[in-house]
Design an enzyme around this catalytic site. Structure first.
Site, PDB file in Angstrom:
ATOM      1  CG  HIS A 169       6.884  -2.783  31.487  1.00 28.90           C
ATOM      2  ND1 HIS A 169       6.313  -3.967  30.725  1.00 28.90           N
ATOM      3  CD2 HIS A 169       6.954  -3.345  32.698  1.00 28.90           C
ATOM      4  CE1 HIS A 169       6.036  -4.956  31.330  1.00 28.90           C
ATOM      5  NE2 HIS A 169       6.493  -4.709  32.776  1.00 28.90           N
ATOM      6  CD  GLU A 272       9.536  -5.439  30.939  1.00 30.29           C
ATOM      7  OE1 GLU A 272       9.956  -4.537  32.002  1.00 30.29           O
ATOM      8  OE2 GLU A 272       9.077  -6.412  30.937  1.00 30.29           O
TER       9      GLU A 272
HETATM   10  C1  BG6 Z   1       7.814  -7.223  34.300  1.00 30.07           C
HETATM   11  C2  BG6 Z   1       8.621  -7.835  35.515  1.00 30.07           C
HETATM   12  O1  BG6 Z   1       8.845  -6.198  33.917  1.00 30.07           O
HETATM   13  O2  BG6 Z   1       6.659  -6.525  34.730  1.00 30.07           O
HETATM   14  C3  BG6 Z   1       7.397  -8.937  35.966  1.00 30.07           C
HETATM   15  O3  BG6 Z   1       9.517  -8.474  34.990  1.00 30.07           O
HETATM   16  C4  BG6 Z   1       5.890  -8.380  36.019  1.00 30.07           C
HETATM   17  O4  BG6 Z   1       7.940  -9.608  37.062  1.00 30.07           O
HETATM   18  C5  BG6 Z   1       5.561  -7.502  35.010  1.00 30.07           C
HETATM   19  O5  BG6 Z   1       5.193  -9.416  36.555  1.00 30.07           O
HETATM   20  C6  BG6 Z   1       4.605  -6.975  35.068  1.00 30.07           C
HETATM   21  O6  BG6 Z   1       4.559  -6.083  36.376  1.00 30.07           O
HETATM   22  P1  BG6 Z   1       3.014  -5.467  36.996  1.00 30.07           P
HETATM   23  O7  BG6 Z   1       3.484  -4.489  38.023  1.00 30.07           O
HETATM   24  O8  BG6 Z   1       2.746  -4.263  35.699  1.00 30.07           O
HETATM   25  O9  BG6 Z   1       2.104  -6.450  36.949  1.00 30.07           O
END
Ligand code: BG6
Length: 300
Positions: A169, A272
């Site tokens: 990510h 990502e």
């Molecule tokens: C992304 C998602 O991968 O991660 C989003 O597509 C999400 O919807 C973002 O808000 C962050 O997620 P988190 O759990 O780290 O707040």
């Protein structure tokens, strides 16, 4: 001896691969070569930074990121595993799985010429089996040479097949969200997470003027982040991934996130490397899957 002193004694190579106590007291591995440096937290198996020499940081980290056991770190490259987004059948389970909140184990360090490699692992425990009832071995290899290579290998060490979705990510630092473009996904179909997962088609390069949260499907090629303000392109190449998520929270979602500054959406974008949505991976007992992202900087 402290944990960090012990890790240095066992794996450290002074000036090249060093273990230090990072923010919140969490152990961090710093790798340095002639052309850049990277830092990886054992908490989450999380790449915190990547800085080629004479470049602004490639990865973005929130000023409000929290560094504490059990918390996810906002920025860098969280390891999302074994499910991407909400759990498919139980929304009480943690978003984006549990690997990013666990302490990983150092398996080894390799140094040769300008290459540095760190190998970490995470395997199942009573705690992991309580939320995901499978036996597994995850291996994360972070290699620094003229690029940053991140490879997440999943092995099924149990007797039943399992299905995963996952992501490297990656949060990228940008000069300003208004000025950047992402190429490589032109004509791709995507699922719009902000519009009930409706399937849409990308026309042209991706630019940003509102919240974006999309799963691009059936895509295996490179993405390039073009940033005129930083006078560079960042290339994200990948293997083992048939989908790519592009995310920027914009104003309202930034305000809703406790560990994200209100204006910070202007200085980041996520590209990502994923197996997400229908791009799921079934892993049979004794078998494995590798997900790799290679991040490099090019002049414009
Ligand atoms: C992304 C998602 O991968 O991660 C989003 O597509 C999400 O919807 C973002 O808000 C962050 O997620 P988190 O759990 O780290 O707040």
């Amino acid at each position: 001896m402290s944990d960090v002193a012990q890790l240095n004694a066992q794996f450290g190579v002074p000036g090249r691969v060093m273990f230090v106590e990072g923010r919140g007291g969490l152990p961090v591995v710093e790798m340095v070569n002639g052309v850049g440096k990277t830092a990886v937290s054992l908490h989450g198996g999380h790449v915190l930074s990547y800085e080629p020499n004479d470049q602004a940081p490639v990865l973005w980290m929130s000023q409000l990121a929290e560094f504490a056991p059990g918390k996810a770190i906002r920025g860098g490259i969280p390891v999302i595993w074994p499910w991407f987004g909400s759990h498919p059948s139980d929304s009480s389970k943690p978003s984006h799985g549990f690997a990013r909140r666990q302490l990983w184990t150092v398996q080894g360090v390799e140094v040769s010429g300008d290459r540095r490699r760190l190998t970490l692992s995470l395997s199942d425990s009573p705690e992991s089996r309580a939320v995901w009832p499978y036996h597994f071995l995850l291996t994360l290899q972070v290699t620094l040479d003229t690029a940053l290579h991140v490879e997440l290998a999943t092995s099924n060490t149990g007797r039943t097949p399992f299905v995963i979705t996952q992501a490297l990510h990656s949060y990228f630092a940008v000069s300003h969200i208004d000025n950047i473009a992402i190429t490589g996904l032109e004509q791709c179909a995507y699922l719009d997470q902000l519009d009930e997962m409706r399937r849409k088609r990308q026309l042209g390069a991706i630019t940003f003027a509102e919240e974006v949260d999309r799963i691009y499907i059936e895509t295996t090629g490179d993405c390039v982040l073009d940033d005129p303000g930083l006078n560079r392109k960042v290339r994200v190449a990948k293997r083992g991934s048939g989908s790519t998520v592009v995310w920027n929270p914009w104003v309202d979602k930034a305000q809703r996130m406790a560990d994200f500054g209100n204006d910070e959406y202007q200085e980041m974008v996520c590209i990502e490397t994923t197996n997400a949505a229908d791009d799921q991976v079934t892993i049979l007992p004794g078998e494995g899957h590798r997900l790799t992202a290679v991040i490099s900087v090019e002049p414009r």
